[in-house]
Design an enzyme around this catalytic site. Structure first.
Site, PDB file in Angstrom:
ATOM      1  N   TYR A   1       0.863  -1.183   0.000  1.00 51.70           N
ATOM      2  CA  TYR A   1       0.000   0.000   0.000  1.00 51.70           C
ATOM      3  C   TYR A   1       0.896   1.229   0.000  1.00 51.70           C
ATOM      4  CZ  TYR A   1      -3.374   3.431   1.894  1.00 51.70           C
ATOM      5  OH  TYR A   1      -4.178   4.532   2.102  1.00 51.70           O
TER       6      TYR A   1
ATOM      7  N   ASP B   1       9.348   2.649  -0.877  1.00 47.07           N
ATOM      8  CA  ASP B   1       8.364   3.299  -0.014  1.00 47.07           C
ATOM      9  C   ASP B   1       8.711   2.927   1.430  1.00 47.07           C
ATOM     10  OD1 ASP B   1       4.709   3.277   0.307  1.00 47.07           O
ATOM     11  OD2 ASP B   1       6.313   4.107   1.546  1.00 47.07           O
TER      12      ASP B   1
ATOM     13  N   LYS C   1       5.076   9.041   8.609  1.00 49.42           N
ATOM     14  CA  LYS C   1       4.887   8.452   9.946  1.00 49.42           C
ATOM     15  C   LYS C   1       5.898   8.946  10.984  1.00 49.42           C
ATOM     16  CE  LYS C   1       2.560   4.430   7.980  1.00 49.42           C
ATOM     17  NZ  LYS C   1       1.185   4.403   8.529  1.00 49.42           N
TER      18      LYS C   1
HETATM   19  P1  KE4 Z   1      -0.558   8.152   4.830  1.00 53.96           P
HETATM   20  O1  KE4 Z   1      -1.145   8.908   3.676  1.00 53.96           O
HETATM   21  O2  KE4 Z   1      -1.601   7.303   5.534  1.00 53.96           O
HETATM   22  O3  KE4 Z   1       0.234   9.038   5.791  1.00 53.96           O
HETATM   23  O4  KE4 Z   1       0.561   7.145   4.252  1.00 53.96           O
HETATM   24  C1  KE4 Z   1       0.209   6.202   3.266  1.00 53.96           C
HETATM   25  C2  KE4 Z   1       1.183   5.040   3.334  1.00 53.96           C
HETATM   26  C3  KE4 Z   1       2.178   4.951   2.372  1.00 53.96           C
HETATM   27  N1  KE4 Z   1       3.082   3.929   2.386  1.00 53.96           N
HETATM   28  C4  KE4 Z   1       3.040   2.977   3.348  1.00 53.96           C
HETATM   29  C5  KE4 Z   1       4.058   1.866   3.318  1.00 53.96           C
HETATM   30  C6  KE4 Z   1       2.044   3.014   4.362  1.00 53.96           C
HETATM   31  O5  KE4 Z   1       2.011   2.047   5.306  1.00 53.96           O
HETATM   32  C7  KE4 Z   1       1.092   4.066   4.363  1.00 53.96           C
HETATM   33  C8  KE4 Z   1      -0.025   4.161   5.394  1.00 53.96           C
HETATM   34  N2  KE4 Z   1      -0.202   2.987   6.214  1.00 53.96           N
HETATM   35  C9  KE4 Z   1      -1.521   2.777   6.765  1.00 53.96           C
HETATM   36  C10 KE4 Z   1      -1.418   1.561   7.695  1.00 53.96           C
HETATM   37  N3  KE4 Z   1      -1.454   0.363   6.981  1.00 53.96           N
HETATM   38  C11 KE4 Z   1      -2.043   3.976   7.491  1.00 53.96           C
HETATM   39  C12 KE4 Z   1      -3.234   3.675   8.364  1.00 53.96           C
HETATM   40  C13 KE4 Z   1      -4.512   4.207   7.786  1.00 53.96           C
HETATM   41  O6  KE4 Z   1      -4.679   4.135   6.544  1.00 53.96           O
HETATM   42  O7  KE4 Z   1      -5.348   4.701   8.575  1.00 53.96           O
END
Ligand code: KE4
Length: 417
Positions: A128, A228, A256
């Site tokens: 993701y 990523d 994060k």
């Molecule tokens: P954000 O847009 O949520 O800050 O980041 C997206 C993202 C990009 N790349 C990786 C590897 C990530 O894990 C994420 C976001 N992770 C999710 C948890 N699996 C955020 C939690 C959520 O969507 O509420």
């Protein structure tokens, strides 16, 4: 508020039950509005590696807030955090801040397309990279066939420029590069974007040589390799997975931990690629709150602590997480519950399957109903695991021996049940 949440996973749909509403958090604990105290194993989905309300970060935010929350103009805080990032990630020669990991990944993919002049991108099932259209794409029918929309609202035409391949399968990547060349044999693939250690299918490690293979194939075809590291950056080591596995990508995305819990992402890498960005070059990218002074301050306080105490931090995280992950795995064996435990450093997942988990297909053999019952039983014992079988759990430096003991006690009863 649709579903009562600002992000779907928080609604507990994958595990059932009603999620608590948090009142405040401190250290390794979340306190809900009913006065319950939960041991936290998702840490805001990664950011809170030093525990909640880490005093130096709180102080830094207070001080920055008193100087004005947002300027929309350049300020020293951006350069301060950028320098700390570049100390940890030597591959990052230039970088730009965003307000989320989604924006960082979306911008990096657009930059790769703009720099190479190519349209196709490769991602992997189970990985993701935020919710931008090009990244919400599922695998097509065959290995090298065009992607299909992974959400309503994404035009097929958009999805068709994303190839979603199985993770840990270099043959599939080779086949895609072979299939997507123009009449002169020049690749049509702009980039490969990958979670170097997968967290979003649950935790999955790269097979030996896999990341090196991606690096070789992308270099051979003039495609950019984007790691990523939104989740793995500063988590698996100060320099993330690329430090652990010795890979030099063309671009890296971060988020994060980078913002210490405040909205912050970043993308960076090769100077020649990054200087294609507006205002220097033709690739447009922007953000009102990018480089926000409070996020810069919280991130800098966090990274400074991680850098200055890196020995104790990462060895402590390794020991505590191993005790928790392996302890529960042993209890599962005793209780006769099929469980595969994948752990890298302080991120891990207990898969309720008897199979090794090396890609999304094998992760999907997990008994998600059983995971839901386990999650519910652990919540009853006030241990709050990520509410989905396909997420990584995280440990912070605020988790210690008492938290290990409490978790093993709760898991023993839950696994018996
Ligand atoms: P954000 O847009 O949520 O800050 O980041 C997206 C993202 C990009 N790349 C990786 C590897 C990530 O894990 C994420 C976001 N992770 C999710 C948890 N699996 C955020 C939690 C959520 O969507 O509420």
């Amino acid at each position: 508020m649709p579903g009562g949440v600002d992000s779907p996973v928080r609604a507990f749909r994958a595990v059932g039950g009603h999620p608590p509403f948090v009142d405040h958090a401190a250290g390794a604990y979340l306190y809900d509005v009913d006065g319950n105290r939960y041991l936290d194993f998702f840490g805001s989905w990664g950011p809170m590696i030093l525990g909640h309300a880490f005093p130096p970060a709180v102080e830094a935010i207070h001080q920055a807030a008193a100087r004005g929350a947002s300027f929309g103009a350049s300020h020293a805080g951006e350069g301060d955090l950028a320098e700390l990032v570049m100390r940890c990630f030597p591959s990052v020669e230039r970088l730009r801040f965003t307000s989320s990991g989604t924006e960082a990944c979306m911008s990096a993919v657009r930059l790769a397309r703009g720099f190479t002049g190519r349209n196709f991108v490769i991602k992997f099932e189970g990985c993701y990279h935020g919710h931008s259209d090009a990244m919400l794409v599922k695998a097509g029918s065959g290995v090298a066939t065009l992607g299909i929309p992974g959400s309503a609202g994404i035009p097929v035409e958009t999805a068709q420029h994303t190839l979603a391949l199985p993770y840990n399968d270099l043959g599939a990547v080779q086949a895609a590069f072979d299939a997507y060349q123009d009449a002169n044999g020049v690749s049509q693939i702009a980039c490969v974007i990958v979670e170097p250690v997968v967290g979003n299918a649950g935790t999955i490690a790269p097979a030996p040589g896999y990341l090196q293979g991606l690096r070789r194939l992308t270099a051979e075809h003039g495609a950019l390799l984007i790691l990523d590291e939104v989740m793995t950056g500063f988590r698996l080591s100060l320099g993330g997975a690329q430090q652990l596995y010795g890979i030099t990508p063309d671009l890296t995305t971060l988020g994060k931990i980078l913002g210490g819990g405040l909205p912050c992402g970043a993308f960076g890498g090769r100077a020649d690629v990054m200087e294609s960005l507006a205002p220097l070059g033709p690739v447009y990218q922007a953000g009102t709150l990018s480089g926000n002074p409070l996020a810069m301050a919280a991130g800098a306080a966090t990274l400074r602590h991680l850098i200055e105490h890196q020995g104790a931090v990462y060895s402590g995280l390794e020991d505590t997480t191993a005790a928790i992950a392996n302890g529960v795995a042993a209890l599962a064996r005793e209780a006769g519950v099929a469980m595969t435990t994948n752990r890298i450093g302080s991120m891990f997942t207990w898969f309720f399957t008897d199979q090794p988990v090396t890609d999304f297909a094998s992760a999907a053999t997990s008994d998600t109903q059983r995971f839901g019952r386990f999650h519910h039983a652990m919540m009853e014992a006030e241990v709050w695991l990520p509410p989905s079988q396909f997420e990584a759990a995280f440990v912070s430096t605020a988790h210690g021996p008492a938290e290990v003991e409490r978790t093993l006690e709760a898991a023993k009863a839950a696994l018996r049940a």
